[in-house]
Design a protein around this motif. Structure first.
Motif, PDB file in Angstrom:
ATOM      1  N   VAL A 134       0.835  -1.201   0.000  1.00 45.67           N
ATOM      2  CA  VAL A 134       0.000   0.000   0.000  1.00 45.67           C
ATOM      3  C   VAL A 134       0.867   1.246   0.000  1.00 45.67           C
ATOM      4  N   LYS A 135       1.915   1.211   0.815  1.00 43.98           N
ATOM      5  CA  LYS A 135       2.773   2.383   0.955  1.00 43.98           C
ATOM      6  C   LYS A 135       3.311   2.843  -0.394  1.00 43.98           C
ATOM      7  N   GLU A 136       3.897   1.902  -1.138  1.00 44.83           N
ATOM      8  CA  GLU A 136       4.529   2.298  -2.396  1.00 44.83           C
ATOM      9  C   GLU A 136       3.511   2.864  -3.386  1.00 44.83           C
ATOM     10  N   ARG A 137       2.374   2.204  -3.481  1.00 42.93           N
ATOM     11  CA  ARG A 137       1.370   2.679  -4.428  1.00 42.93           C
ATOM     12  C   ARG A 137       0.931   4.110  -4.110  1.00 42.93           C
ATOM     13  N   PHE A 138       0.674   4.361  -2.840  1.00 43.28           N
ATOM     14  CA  PHE A 138       0.183   5.687  -2.485  1.00 43.28           C
ATOM     15  C   PHE A 138       1.293   6.716  -2.511  1.00 43.28           C
ATOM     16  N   ALA A 139       2.527   6.298  -2.221  1.00 47.07           N
ATOM     17  CA  ALA A 139       3.632   7.250  -2.330  1.00 47.07           C
ATOM     18  C   ALA A 139       3.728   7.779  -3.757  1.00 47.07           C
ATOM     19  N   VAL A 140       3.577   6.888  -4.724  1.00 43.11           N
ATOM     20  CA  VAL A 140       3.609   7.311  -6.127  1.00 43.11           C
ATOM     21  C   VAL A 140       2.439   8.236  -6.425  1.00 43.11           C
ATOM     22  N   ALA A 141       1.257   7.869  -5.939  1.00 44.94           N
ATOM     23  CA  ALA A 141       0.078   8.687  -6.223  1.00 44.94           C
ATOM     24  C   ALA A 141       0.208  10.083  -5.618  1.00 44.94           C
ATOM     25  N   PHE A 142       0.717  10.137  -4.384  1.00 51.03           N
ATOM     26  CA  PHE A 142       0.890  11.444  -3.743  1.00 51.03           C
ATOM     27  C   PHE A 142       1.947  12.260  -4.480  1.00 51.03           C
ATOM     28  N   GLN A 143       3.026  11.602  -4.856  1.00 52.60           N
ATOM     29  CA  GLN A 143       4.075  12.322  -5.557  1.00 52.60           C
ATOM     30  C   GLN A 143       3.555  12.909  -6.871  1.00 52.60           C
ATOM     31  N   ARG A 144       2.707  12.154  -7.570  1.00 52.16           N
ATOM     32  CA  ARG A 144       2.149  12.655  -8.830  1.00 52.16           C
ATOM     33  C   ARG A 144       1.228  13.838  -8.607  1.00 52.16           C
ATOM     34  N   ALA A 145       0.463  13.761  -7.519  1.00 52.76           N
ATOM     35  CA  ALA A 145      -0.473  14.860  -7.237  1.00 52.76           C
ATOM     36  C   ALA A 145       0.243  16.079  -6.683  1.00 52.76           C
ATOM     37  N   LEU A 146       1.482  15.887  -6.230  1.00 53.47           N
ATOM     38  CA  LEU A 146       2.246  16.990  -5.638  1.00 53.47           C
ATOM     39  C   LEU A 146       3.623  17.044  -6.285  1.00 53.47           C
ATOM     40  N   PRO A 147       3.673  17.376  -7.552  1.00 54.90           N
ATOM     41  CA  PRO A 147       4.950  17.281  -8.283  1.00 54.90           C
ATOM     42  C   PRO A 147       5.993  18.255  -7.775  1.00 54.90           C
ATOM     43  N   ALA A 148       5.573  19.311  -7.070  1.00 55.75           N
ATOM     44  CA  ALA A 148       6.554  20.307  -6.635  1.00 55.75           C
ATOM     45  C   ALA A 148       7.359  19.820  -5.442  1.00 55.75           C
ATOM     46  N   LEU A 149       6.848  18.829  -4.739  1.00 61.62           N
ATOM     47  CA  LEU A 149       7.512  18.386  -3.508  1.00 61.62           C
ATOM     48  C   LEU A 149       8.618  17.383  -3.817  1.00 61.62           C
ATOM     49  N   SER A 150       9.643  17.409  -2.989  1.00 57.95           N
ATOM     50  CA  SER A 150      10.700  16.402  -3.098  1.00 57.95           C
ATOM     51  C   SER A 150      10.196  15.092  -2.510  1.00 57.95           C
ATOM     52  N   PRO A 151      10.785  13.980  -2.900  1.00 55.92           N
ATOM     53  CA  PRO A 151      10.360  12.698  -2.318  1.00 55.92           C
ATOM     54  C   PRO A 151      10.441  12.680  -0.800  1.00 55.92           C
ATOM     55  N   ALA A 152      11.470  13.322  -0.248  1.00 53.81           N
ATOM     56  CA  ALA A 152      11.582  13.352   1.212  1.00 53.81           C
ATOM     57  C   ALA A 152      10.410  14.101   1.831  1.00 53.81           C
ATOM     58  N   GLU A 153      10.022  15.199   1.211  1.00 53.24           N
ATOM     59  CA  GLU A 153       8.895  15.965   1.755  1.00 53.24           C
ATOM     60  C   GLU A 153       7.590  15.179   1.653  1.00 53.24           C
ATOM     61  N   VAL A 154       7.445  14.445   0.564  1.00 52.72           N
ATOM     62  CA  VAL A 154       6.259  13.599   0.447  1.00 52.72           C
ATOM     63  C   VAL A 154       6.238  12.570   1.566  1.00 52.72           C
TER      64      VAL A 154
END
Lengths: 212, 212
Positions: A134-154
């Motif tokens: 679940v974590k990985e799937r949603f991490a990708v989804a959040f990152q896509r919805a928030l492209p300005a954020l760095s992965p660490a911030e996500v």
DNA sequence: GTTTGGGTAAAACGATCGTTTCATACGAAC
DNA sequence: GTTCGTATGAAACGATCGTTTTACCCAAAC
């Protein structure tokens, strides 16, 4: 508590008891008394107390995580870029609404929140194992919805979101005291709406300004 | 662990032990062994195990809440309307930085988060009593900084903020796993900055639209 | 010098915990 | 009908828990 097989009665009683007093506070004798089951049956079916606890966890966590993925699949099949609110609700919603069984609600609202904050315990890896997909799937989804954020911030903000969710879901009394009775912790609908709004707001907060 | 009076050694050892294994998991015998103190001394100085736990709590909570109020006083003396970031930082910051004593940090990061999620226990009223004065002051400050929100919405969001804070502070391992090593839970400075940003974002989220 | 009371030490108390053992009941397989 | 593996019931085991009791040390008060 007189219905179902012995194994099911142990699971149900254990779920309620663990939710009420935690793992260490729960007593097999009290459990077997309310379940109307012999003491030895616990060790016969689950090996030991910890095995029972793992079984209790799995029975409720699996449907929640499955529902999360189902909703995310649905969102991504409809649109290439689901809105942030939709993703947040797909993540948070199942914790409040997967099961209509009130005992499942009691489990989620008390035990799950407790687990999230518990540091020790050997079941946390076991718990994260189910959550990892679940974590990985949603991490990708959040990152896509928030492209300005760095992965660490996500990651940080997903972490905070989990905390807000666990705390809100586990609570049954503090919000009433905090709000002087204005907010009703049993109103799952309002709780979910307010929680989703808070989390999306936090996720959308302006990113850290880089000193140039 | 060989310095200080017997009473102080019990408090210090109890703080560490409660933080490590929780109230129910802590054993007076293990406590008195590491504290190099006789078993009966606990009951002599604190009455019983729960009395010791309350004493442990008070020793750390009082300075935190005092520092919160001190910072809020400072903000309000400087400006009639402090910014939301300032109020949030005055509320969250003291949990991470009041004491330079690393043992106090361990207490806050493990025990306090655990308490916030624990449902049962008789010390929660005792805990909220010290917190009550803080609650009202900050509720007013948040309401002033967010005039568009209803009091109920302010309460909900303060509730969520507490959850995110407790979870983030209690955590020492999950954020590392969640972020695949990108985020360091021991980096208090980054943690505080990210947490304040997330919370202010959540607090500033658009209010619930009224269906007219 | 004697007394007093705060503080500590050693040992035991009763209770309860998770777990194990042993006997027994029952239904399917042969 | 006999056998056998599954499941349950009753009882006890060893360990450990929080707490209490009892005795002892020692500095201050009188």
């Amino acid at each position: 508590m007189g219905e179902g097989s012995t194994r099911d009665r142990i699971l149900t009683a254990g779920e309620a008891l663990f939710a009420e007093v935690g793992f260490e506070g729960a007593t097999l004798r009290r459990l077997t008394t309310t379940a109307e089951v012999n003491l030895a049956a616990v060790h016969y079916h689950f090996g030991n107390k910890e095995g029972l606890f793992r079984a209790v966890l799995e029975r409720r966590l699996a449907p929640i995580n499955a529902e999360r993925l189902r909703r995310l699949d649905l969102l991504e099949s409809r649109s290439a870029s689901p809105s942030l609110e939709e993703v947040v609700e797909a993540f948070v919603g199942p914790m409040l609404s997967v099961q209509q069984d009130p005992r499942a609600v009691a489990f989620v609202r008390r035990l799950l929140g407790r687990i999230c904050t518990d540091q020790g315990g050997e079941w946390i890896p076991h718990f994260l194992a189910q959550f990892s997909g679940v974590k990985e799937r949603f991490a990708v989804a959040f990152q896509r919805a928030l492209p300005a954020l760095s992965p660490a911030e996500v990651a940080w903000r997903m972490h905070f979101s989990l905390g807000a969710t666990a705390h809100a879901i586990a609570d049954e009394t503090r919000i009433a005291a905090l709000s002087d009775g204005l907010c009703d912790p049993r109103d799952s609908e309002t709780l979910l709406a307010e929680l989703v709004r808070f989390i999306t707001g936090g996720l959308r907060a302006p990113q850290r300004e880089e000193r140039s």
